[in-house]
Design a protein around this motif. Structure first.
Motif, PDB file in Angstrom:
ATOM      1  N   ALA A 111     -33.786  87.471 -60.698  1.00  0.00           N
ATOM      2  CA  ALA A 111     -33.664  86.022 -60.825  1.00  0.00           C
ATOM      3  C   ALA A 111     -34.062  85.324 -59.527  1.00  0.00           C
ATOM      4  N   ALA A 112     -33.787  85.956 -58.395  1.00  0.00           N
ATOM      5  CA  ALA A 112     -34.147  85.359 -57.114  1.00  0.00           C
ATOM      6  C   ALA A 112     -35.669  85.292 -56.975  1.00  0.00           C
ATOM      7  N   ALA A 113     -36.315  86.357 -57.406  1.00  0.00           N
ATOM      8  CA  ALA A 113     -37.776  86.371 -57.343  1.00  0.00           C
ATOM      9  C   ALA A 113     -38.359  85.268 -58.220  1.00  0.00           C
ATOM     10  N   ARG A 114     -37.770  85.088 -59.380  1.00  0.00           N
ATOM     11  CA  ARG A 114     -38.234  84.015 -60.265  1.00  0.00           C
ATOM     12  C   ARG A 114     -38.083  82.646 -59.607  1.00  0.00           C
ATOM     13  N   ALA A 115     -36.941  82.457 -58.943  1.00  0.00           N
ATOM     14  CA  ALA A 115     -36.702  81.183 -58.264  1.00  0.00           C
ATOM     15  C   ALA A 115     -37.748  80.964 -57.174  1.00  0.00           C
ATOM     16  N   GLN A 116     -38.138  82.042 -56.530  1.00  0.00           N
ATOM     17  CA  GLN A 116     -39.172  81.940 -55.504  1.00  0.00           C
ATOM     18  C   GLN A 116     -40.473  81.417 -56.105  1.00  0.00           C
ATOM     19  N   ALA A 117     -40.834  81.969 -57.242  1.00  0.00           N
ATOM     20  CA  ALA A 117     -42.062  81.535 -57.911  1.00  0.00           C
ATOM     21  C   ALA A 117     -41.980  80.052 -58.251  1.00  0.00           C
ATOM     22  N   PHE A 138     -32.263  80.082 -56.021  1.00  0.00           N
ATOM     23  CA  PHE A 138     -32.500  81.316 -55.272  1.00  0.00           C
ATOM     24  C   PHE A 138     -31.206  81.862 -54.691  1.00  0.00           C
ATOM     25  N   HIS A 139     -30.507  81.012 -53.975  1.00  0.00           N
ATOM     26  CA  HIS A 139     -29.269  81.468 -53.325  1.00  0.00           C
ATOM     27  C   HIS A 139     -28.202  81.813 -54.349  1.00  0.00           C
ATOM     28  N   VAL A 143     -26.270  85.647 -54.897  1.00  0.00           N
ATOM     29  CA  VAL A 143     -24.831  85.936 -54.945  1.00  0.00           C
ATOM     30  C   VAL A 143     -24.428  86.466 -56.318  1.00  0.00           C
ATOM     31  N   ALA A 144     -25.023  85.902 -57.356  1.00  0.00           N
ATOM     32  CA  ALA A 144     -24.675  86.336 -58.708  1.00  0.00           C
ATOM     33  C   ALA A 144     -24.991  87.815 -58.902  1.00  0.00           C
ATOM     34  N   ALA A 145     -26.059  88.272 -58.250  1.00  0.00           N
ATOM     35  CA  ALA A 145     -26.494  89.658 -58.431  1.00  0.00           C
ATOM     36  C   ALA A 145     -25.475  90.670 -57.928  1.00  0.00           C
ATOM     37  N   VAL A 146     -24.585  90.229 -57.071  1.00  0.00           N
ATOM     38  CA  VAL A 146     -23.557  91.141 -56.561  1.00  0.00           C
ATOM     39  C   VAL A 146     -22.601  91.529 -57.684  1.00  0.00           C
ATOM     40  N   GLY A 147     -22.432  90.612 -58.626  1.00  0.00           N
ATOM     41  CA  GLY A 147     -21.584  90.916 -59.772  1.00  0.00           C
ATOM     42  C   GLY A 147     -20.114  90.648 -59.563  1.00  0.00           C
TER      43      GLY A 147
END
Lengths: 228, 228
Positions: A111-117, A138-139, A143-147
DNA sequence: GCTAGTATACTTGTCTGACGATTCTGCTCG
DNA sequence: CGAGCAGAATCGTCAGACAAGTATACTAGC
């Protein structure tokens, strides 16, 4: 299997919809800092009852998006220098923990990569609001990816205030968005390399830049006021 | 008439008093996990209107002290193993930042020392509730001493849930409180020595112990249920 | 006797309307 | 020109009501 009979995407209730709408208007700067938000005004603008409007304002107050004391009207806060420092100290605390955890397992969130795009796309046509949204996204994804539900919950509150200040300085953006994009890339790269130390260091640098921009704009605005 | 006048100096409003009271009952374990809290019940018990009770339940839900979905009755949550791990991960994130900041300037918070004294006093007569309160007060003072409003705000929420779980395991306390006191002393000493690394390390160890006790008690309780 | 579907009671979401309490504002008076 | 007071605006809380959703008990059919 039921048909497509319900609005599964939209807010589940009226209160929810009201909250989302008012929140959006505040963080986007449509409601200026210092502006008063009475329960009656909200109730009138949205054609809801006063108790409903009240609940909405209370929620926003709890998130720091409004300031209010007993028997006084809620106002959109204008963050001063101390507030911004405090905000970024708290933000760094949460995000440091996040990137460190991600780097330890070298998991780069999609999801962070998508936000970068999205941010690169928005950089071209100078769509300011979209840039801010992508930055926040992005940010948030990081954080969400940490779960961790609770880490995300804390971060959401922090990001709300960050969004608020960015929205308020909307007209005075000073940096090219591509700088931000590159800083983001550095962080992702460190995470992908499984290097928690470097990831944290890049993050700290990135946040320091962002904080510096905000403080600079705040001072600039203040001196403009003084000379007027 | 004394029944009404007792609210005069503490909480500013009735809503506030109600919130404090219900919160206390939940975190102290007087209301068992899984127990239902209807708006009508609260309204009846405290002789307030239903909207007032509703506001109270909503606040507690936002803090994670109640769980509720639309059109369903609020219940006191029973935290499972994942919840406890998540809770302690978040807690460590916040408190690490706090002790590191304090150690950097070698400032030992007075209030934390006072909480230590209170805990030693409570350790003698096995006053469980007081021990928990003193424990919470210690960690709260630690974070408050940093002087960051937002860090404290996040920490308060976290500590609320910590208090909740500790209260629920009330009857099964396994460790001597003096162990906790000594671990606290270690942290304070590292802060006084201006050693951020050691302070964080001691803190991490302390929280790990605490988490371990909670998980152990949770498993013990579960196996008891299974054999019954 | 058991499953399934419906009817009923319970609970929450939201509204209307109201009254007292508190804060703010503007005006009069010294 | 400043201080105190009256009125207006706003909030805190309450009572009562209705609709909508959820859970439960009960009946009907197999």
């Amino acid at each position: 299997m039921d048909g497509q009979t319900s609005f599964s995407l939209g807010p589940s209730s009226l209160t929810e919809a009201l909250y989302e709408s008012v929140r959006k208007r505040i963080v986007n700067g449509e409601i200026a800092p210092g502006e008063k938000l009475t329960e009656i005004r909200i109730a009138g603008e949205y054609s809801v009852a006063r108790p409903t409007a009240k609940a909405c304002l209370e929620r926003l107050t709890a998130l720091g998006l409004l300031r209010r004391t007993t028997h006084k009207t809620a106002v959109v806060p204008k963050l001063d220098e101390d507030d911004i420092r405090d905000l970024y100290f708290s933000r760094e605390t949460v995000e440091r923990a996040a990137v460190a955890a991600l780097a330890r397992t070298a998991t780069v969130p999609q999801a962070a990569a998508r936000a970068q795009a999205a941010m690169k796309a928005a950089a071209g046509d100078m769509a300011f609001a979209s840039q801010v949204e992508a930055d926040i996204a992005f940010h948030s994804a990081l954080v969400a990816a940490v779960g961790s539900r609770r880490l995300s919950r804390m971060h959401e509150v922090i990001l709300g205030e960050v969004h608020l200040t960015m929205g308020q300085f909307q007209a005075h953006r000073t940096t090219h968005p591509m700088n931000v994009v590159h800083e983001h890339d550095d962080i992702l790269k460190a995470i992908g390399d499984g290097d928690p130390e470097r990831a944290q260091q890049r993050l700290a640098h990135h946040l320091d830049q962002a904080q510096g921009r905000l403080l600079g704009q705040l001072r600039r605005e203040r001196s403009e006021e003084a000379s007027a």
